[in-house]
Design an enzyme around this catalytic site. Structure first.
Site, PDB file in Angstrom:
ATOM      1  N   ASP A 113      -2.755   6.459  11.322  1.00 25.92           N
ATOM      2  CA  ASP A 113      -1.994   5.967  10.172  1.00 25.92           C
ATOM      3  C   ASP A 113      -0.652   6.685  10.152  1.00 25.92           C
ATOM      4  OD1 ASP A 113      -0.901   5.185   7.792  1.00 25.92           O
ATOM      5  OD2 ASP A 113      -2.582   5.809   6.531  1.00 25.92           O
ATOM      6  N   SER A 134       0.809  -1.221   0.000  1.00 28.50           N
ATOM      7  CA  SER A 134       0.000   0.000   0.000  1.00 28.50           C
ATOM      8  C   SER A 134       0.840   1.268   0.000  1.00 28.50           C
ATOM      9  CB  SER A 134      -0.944  -0.004   1.208  1.00 28.50           C
ATOM     10  OG  SER A 134      -0.214  -0.117   2.420  1.00 28.50           O
ATOM     11  N   HIS A 185       1.504   5.510   5.963  1.00 24.81           N
ATOM     12  CA  HIS A 185       1.297   6.172   4.680  1.00 24.81           C
ATOM     13  C   HIS A 185       1.513   7.667   4.824  1.00 24.81           C
ATOM     14  CE1 HIS A 185      -1.090   2.375   4.646  1.00 24.81           C
ATOM     15  NE2 HIS A 185      -0.401   2.234   3.525  1.00 24.81           N
TER      16      HIS A 185
END
Length: 406
Positions: A381, A139, A384
């Protein structure tokens, strides 16, 4: 001309002219100090820039280290915003989800020995006209593709031509430039099977460490001009590494069995990358390969499932970074594998986008709590990167590396 000379000679030494000259000079110095105040001696990773740095011919011809440098303050504005990117995913739109600080958006990467031109989407699209590019990985690789889409969409709006049922594999096309950009999902780069516990996925994996993942390897018979490949975060879990189609268990990562050869994630990451590069070398005549090194996460006070957060709004100082941590161990193994095939294996069309060190200080660039995921509400998160954000620098570097390899 003679009259002008006489006028100049008659006024240049008058007291009034000296006073006017003195105050003019003082005003210039005063304004300069306001705009460019003296910097503390310890701010080695950041400095200000108020106009776009353009490469000189010497910069273009040099082979300076693009990845050794610092973050500089750039007051020229962003290539895109979260309002001008038509393809920006909701989960990376930090501004939409309440992030109001903007300091992290005002920094650009500056190599020490040369200039890295500001990303020009027209230049990138001109370079890749009529070509295909695949970004392979997890990802975080998809995050880089999302950044590149936002950057390029400022010159041409791409068409979404394919996505699988989980939207992990996607393809976009820029018709005016006949350029295709795809992202191909692969956790480990190699063939993988997840073990089941009472019919339920266990998050324990068996890796055929000498066999490339067919999810991407099966696509290579078709022409792909550029492949950007990466691996990393999925290796920090219980893994069993096999050779020869599962007949030979050779290594394990974080496994409880005492009688198996234990290795760390960095070693396993390098082994998987070696397999991928050996496979890609067979397609060197048609494909240029670029390895993107490990991108660090920045959890503090825990990890993702134990309350870890990433709330910083400015980069870390050099003294706050562990320069001997596992991140640079992973990066070292990846760079070593590239050198192995480039120098020892004669793989000339392979390059590196080395982001590890530059991103270690960018603890300010993650979504943190400013994201939207219905399945993980309340979690931060810290893996990312916000869009726009520091990850956009990866694609500035990608453009520079592709230009050099071309």
């Amino acid at each position: 001309m003679k009259n002008m000379k006489n006028l100049k000679d008659s006024t240049q030494n008058t007291p009034l002219r000296r006073i006017v000259y003195f105050f003019s000079l003082a005003s210039i110095v005063f304004v300069y100090l306001i705009i460019y105040p003296p910097r503390p001696s310890n701010t080695t990773l950041m400095e200000d820039i108020t106009q776009e740095a353009l490469p000189t011919k010497q910069d273009k011809d040099s082979k300076c280290d693009l990845f050794k440098g610092r973050w500089i303050r750039d007051l020229n504005g962003l290539v895109y915003t979260n309002e001008t990117c038509p393809t920006l995913p909701v989960s990376k739109n930090c501004g939409r989800h309440g992030r109001s600080d903007t300091e992290y958006l005002q920094l650009r990467w500056k190599p020490d020995e040369c200039e890295l031109p500001r990303f020009q989407p027209e230049n990138f699209l001109r370079l890749v006209r009529g070509k295909k590019m695949a970004i392979l990985g997890d990802s975080v690789a998809r995050n880089q593709m999302e950044s590149l889409l936002c950057l390029l969409s400022q010159a041409e709006t791409p068409i979404d031509t394919y996505k699988d049922s989980e939207e992990r594999d996607r393809t976009w096309h820029f018709p005016t430039h006949n350029f295709t950009l795809m992202v191909i999902w692969t956790r480990f780069l190699v063939t993988t099977t997840e073990r089941l516990a009472n019919g339920t996925p266990s998050a324990v994996y068996d890796l055929q460490i000498d066999s490339p993942d067919p999810a991407w390897a099966s696509k290579l018979p078709s022409l792909i001009d550029y492949i950007v490949i990466s691996n990393g975060h999925w290796f920090f879990r219980q893994l069993y590494l096999h050779h020869n189609n599962n007949n030979n268990l050779i290594r394990c990562v974080f496994c409880p069995e005492p009688d198996i050869n234990h290795i760390g994630p960095a070693h396993a990451i390098a082994m998987a990358l070696r397999t991928a590069l050996a496979f890609l070398k067979k397609y060197e005549k048609q494909t240029t390969t670029i390895v993107r090194t490990f991108a660090p996460s920045h959890f503090e006070n825990g990890v993702w499932n134990t309350g870890g957060t990433c709330n910083r709004t400015v980069p870390l100082g050099e003294g706050d970074v562990d320069w001997k941590g596992y991140e640079l161990e992973v990066r070292g193994g990846q760079v070593e594998e590239v050198e192995r095939v480039r120098v020892g294996g004669g793989f000339s069309r392979v390059g590196v986008v080395d982001v590890t060190r530059m991103m270690l200080v960018r603890a300010d660039g993650h979504p943190g709590v400013h994201w939207d995921n219905e399945y993980w509400k309340g979690y931060s998160d810290c893996v990312h990167w916000c869009l726009p954000g520091p990850i956009d620098a990866w694609n500035e570097l990608l453009l520079a590396v592709i230009s050099r390899l071309s």
